[in-house]
Design a protein around this motif. Structure first.
Motif, PDB file in Angstrom:
ATOM      1  N   UNK A 109      21.810 -56.056  -4.510  1.00  0.00           N
ATOM      2  CA  UNK A 109      22.544 -54.848  -4.901  1.00  0.00           C
ATOM      3  C   UNK A 109      21.815 -53.525  -4.678  1.00  0.00           C
ATOM      4  N   UNK A 110      20.705 -53.524  -3.947  1.00  0.00           N
ATOM      5  CA  UNK A 110      20.011 -52.281  -3.659  1.00  0.00           C
ATOM      6  C   UNK A 110      19.149 -52.449  -2.421  1.00  0.00           C
ATOM      7  N   UNK A 111      18.808 -51.322  -1.820  1.00  0.00           N
ATOM      8  CA  UNK A 111      17.944 -51.315  -0.648  1.00  0.00           C
ATOM      9  C   UNK A 111      16.490 -51.273  -1.123  1.00  0.00           C
ATOM     10  N   UNK A 112      15.632 -52.036  -0.487  1.00  0.00           N
ATOM     11  CA  UNK A 112      14.221 -52.026  -0.834  1.00  0.00           C
ATOM     12  C   UNK A 112      13.610 -50.795  -0.175  1.00  0.00           C
ATOM     13  N   UNK A 113      13.368 -49.771  -1.002  1.00  0.00           N
ATOM     14  CA  UNK A 113      12.892 -48.485  -0.506  1.00  0.00           C
ATOM     15  C   UNK A 113      12.292 -47.699  -1.660  1.00  0.00           C
ATOM     16  N   UNK A 114      11.312 -46.845  -1.392  1.00  0.00           N
ATOM     17  CA  UNK A 114      10.771 -46.003  -2.459  1.00  0.00           C
ATOM     18  C   UNK A 114      11.738 -44.891  -2.865  1.00  0.00           C
ATOM     19  N   UNK A 115      12.848 -44.746  -2.136  1.00  0.00           N
ATOM     20  CA  UNK A 115      13.809 -43.680  -2.420  1.00  0.00           C
ATOM     21  C   UNK A 115      15.076 -44.173  -3.117  1.00  0.00           C
ATOM     22  N   UNK A 116      15.188 -45.458  -3.377  1.00  0.00           N
ATOM     23  CA  UNK A 116      16.390 -46.004  -3.993  1.00  0.00           C
ATOM     24  C   UNK A 116      16.567 -45.445  -5.413  1.00  0.00           C
ATOM     25  N   UNK A 117      17.806 -45.204  -5.810  1.00  0.00           N
ATOM     26  CA  UNK A 117      18.112 -44.766  -7.175  1.00  0.00           C
ATOM     27  C   UNK A 117      18.497 -45.989  -7.987  1.00  0.00           C
ATOM     28  N   UNK A 118      17.550 -46.504  -8.734  1.00  0.00           N
ATOM     29  CA  UNK A 118      17.743 -47.762  -9.470  1.00  0.00           C
ATOM     30  C   UNK A 118      18.783 -47.626 -10.596  1.00  0.00           C
ATOM     31  N   UNK A 119      19.041 -46.409 -11.051  1.00  0.00           N
ATOM     32  CA  UNK A 119      20.039 -46.224 -12.121  1.00  0.00           C
ATOM     33  C   UNK A 119      21.447 -46.530 -11.620  1.00  0.00           C
TER      34      UNK A 119
END
Length: 122
Positions: A109-119
């Motif tokens: 459910x998310x992209x592995x990146x330092x910029x992802x918005x985990x919220x």
């Protein structure tokens, strides 16, 4: 198996991060950052250098995916990975993003990146 000189610094940093989180963090979910990092340490050589994905890496990804059932769990895993991604130097984010598919895990459910918005992870 010998550890490449190129991996000593990232592995040392990752080990330090694991110790800190093992002692102090639950990321408001049932999954700790230390369990995330411990499960994914076998993936470090692939995300830095590429090549063949170690079977132990895929086992870690599959295990993590299977236990991250709630939104809080998935957001916690995302936060742990985001922190690791921005702390460990030398990561090739194309390799990191390819890992779930290479291990047969779909619908992360998310992209592995330092910029992802985990919220925003559900």
């Amino acid at each position: 198996m010998a550890i490449s000189k190129n991996l000593v610094k990232p592995l040392s940093l990752l080990f330090l991060i694991c110790i800190v989180f093992a002692a102090s963090s639950r990321v408001d979910a049932a999954i700790t950052c230390s369990s995330v990092f411990n499960g994914l340490i076998p993936c470090l050589s692939y995300v830095v250098k590429g090549g063949k994905v170690p079977p132990t890496c895929c086992r870690g990804i599959k295990s993590l995916y299977s236990i991250a059932k709630t939104t809080a769990d998935r957001q916690g895993v995302c936060s742990c990975l985001k922190m690791a991604a921005s702390s460990v130097s030398g990561i090739d984010f194309k390799n990191a993003a390819a890992l779930p598919g290479k291990c047969g895990v779909k619908n992360i459910p998310f992209k592995i990146s330092p910029k992802v918005d985990c919220s925003k992870v559900r």
